[in-house]
Design an enzyme around this catalytic site. Structure first.
Site, PDB file in Angstrom:
ATOM      1  N   ASP A 208     -26.878  27.160  -6.547  1.00 58.67           N
ATOM      2  CA  ASP A 208     -28.223  27.654  -6.227  1.00 58.67           C
ATOM      3  C   ASP A 208     -28.352  29.059  -6.804  1.00 58.67           C
ATOM      4  OD1 ASP A 208     -26.320  27.855  -3.596  1.00 58.67           O
ATOM      5  OD2 ASP A 208     -27.323  29.756  -4.051  1.00 58.67           O
ATOM      6  N   ASP A 210     -29.211  31.749  -4.949  1.00 58.63           N
ATOM      7  CA  ASP A 210     -29.375  32.605  -3.777  1.00 58.63           C
ATOM      8  C   ASP A 210     -30.876  32.673  -3.454  1.00 58.63           C
ATOM      9  OD1 ASP A 210     -27.967  34.033  -1.776  1.00 58.63           O
ATOM     10  OD2 ASP A 210     -28.533  35.925  -2.673  1.00 58.63           O
TER      11      ASP A 210
END
Ligand SMILES: [Zn+2]
Length: 286
Positions: A208, A210
């Site tokens: 991902d 963040d």
């Protein structure tokens, strides 16, 4: 187990192809139980121990993982090298999701967990200037290049306490410091592995962005799990290839980390501490 290999699997890495003669081992440690029973067997002609960091079924928070018990147990079983796999957030656009990062630096922002074997009567200081093993990292990079598997060679991992993901302000602040990935476990493990004079390599799998990215959704558990499998598959194949070629690993000084590290007058080290740290420090104490 002689000169054994340890694998600490993070979220999503629980199985290894070619892992044979596997038995479950429970190790009693002065730091309590390990995250789970340790699977010990043979892989590629070598002794191997596998430990799921969060326990099977993912039962321990990053703060709660019994890191000291885990590393102490692996050391006492004869593990001299650890490959660590973990899911992380990418802090840079060019660190693409699913591409393993061979971490070479940490910034430790944890605040609520023990991260040393020292204390209670014995003081020691090891160097963390180069916190991961250059030999294992180099070997992983080499096998990746030869297999055509994309990896990112080197990167700084900021290790936060969690369990919450970062706020946007924190994420922007970490980006300004130039870090590459963000996670919640590996700095602690690297410190303890260094104190135990075990070579330690981190394969960080970005799942991902963040919460700093303008066009990507902020990180969620759902997103992490959905994107983990590709990177885990790559990490697993790289570790298997590296184990097969371990003899080609270059030199390193991980096994000398404790030379001259103990400050305490040997005459004043409590007998209890010597027993507690015997697998870690026994060979360094008179
Ligand atoms: Zn090393």
């Amino acid at each position: 187990m002689m000169d054994g290999i340890g694998i600490i699997g993070g979220s999503g890495l629980y199985l290894l192809d070619g892992f044979e003669d596997v038995r479950e081992v429970t190790v009693e440690t002065p730091f309590g139980p390990t995250s789970d029973v340790i699977l010990v067997g043979r892989l590629g002609g070598r002794d191997l121990a596998f430990l799921p960091r969060h326990g099977r079924g993912h039962r321990y928070l990053p703060t709660e993982v019994p890191y000291r018990a885990n590393v102490w147990a692996l050391k006492s079983l004869g593990v001299s090298r650890i490959f660590s796999v973990s899911a992380v957030g990418s802090m840079k656009q060019e660190i693409t999701l699913g591409t393993p990062v061979l971490v070479d630096q940490f910034i430790d922002r944890t605040v609520a967990r023990p991260s040393t074997f020292f204390g209670n009567g014995i003081v020691g200081h090891v160097s963390m200037a180069d916190p991961t093993c250059p030999a294992l990292r180099g070997l992983l990079a080499q096998v990746a290049t030869e297999a055509g598997v994309e990896v990112i060679q080197g990167g700084t991992y900021v290790c936060i306490e969690g369990p919450q993901f970062s706020s946007r302000a924190e994420s922007f602040m970490y980006r300004q410091t130039g870090v590459d990935v963000i996670g919640m476990t590996n700095a602690t493990e690297a410190k303890l592995a260094r104190e135990a004079e075990i070579c330690y390599a981190t394969l960080a799998i970005p799942t991902d962005y963040d919460c700093w990215h303008e066009s990507e959704e902020a990180v969620s558990v759902e997103a992490v799990i959905a994107r983990l499998s590709l990177g885990i598959g790559r990490a697993r194949s790289l570790i298997l290839a590296a184990i097969a070629r371990l003899d080609e690993a270059g030199p390193c000084r991980c096994h000398e980390a404790l030379a001259g590290a103990v400050m305490t007058d040997p005459a004043r080290i409590p007998a209890e501490a010597k027993v507690r740290l015997a697998p870690i420090l026994g060979h360094r104490l008179p």
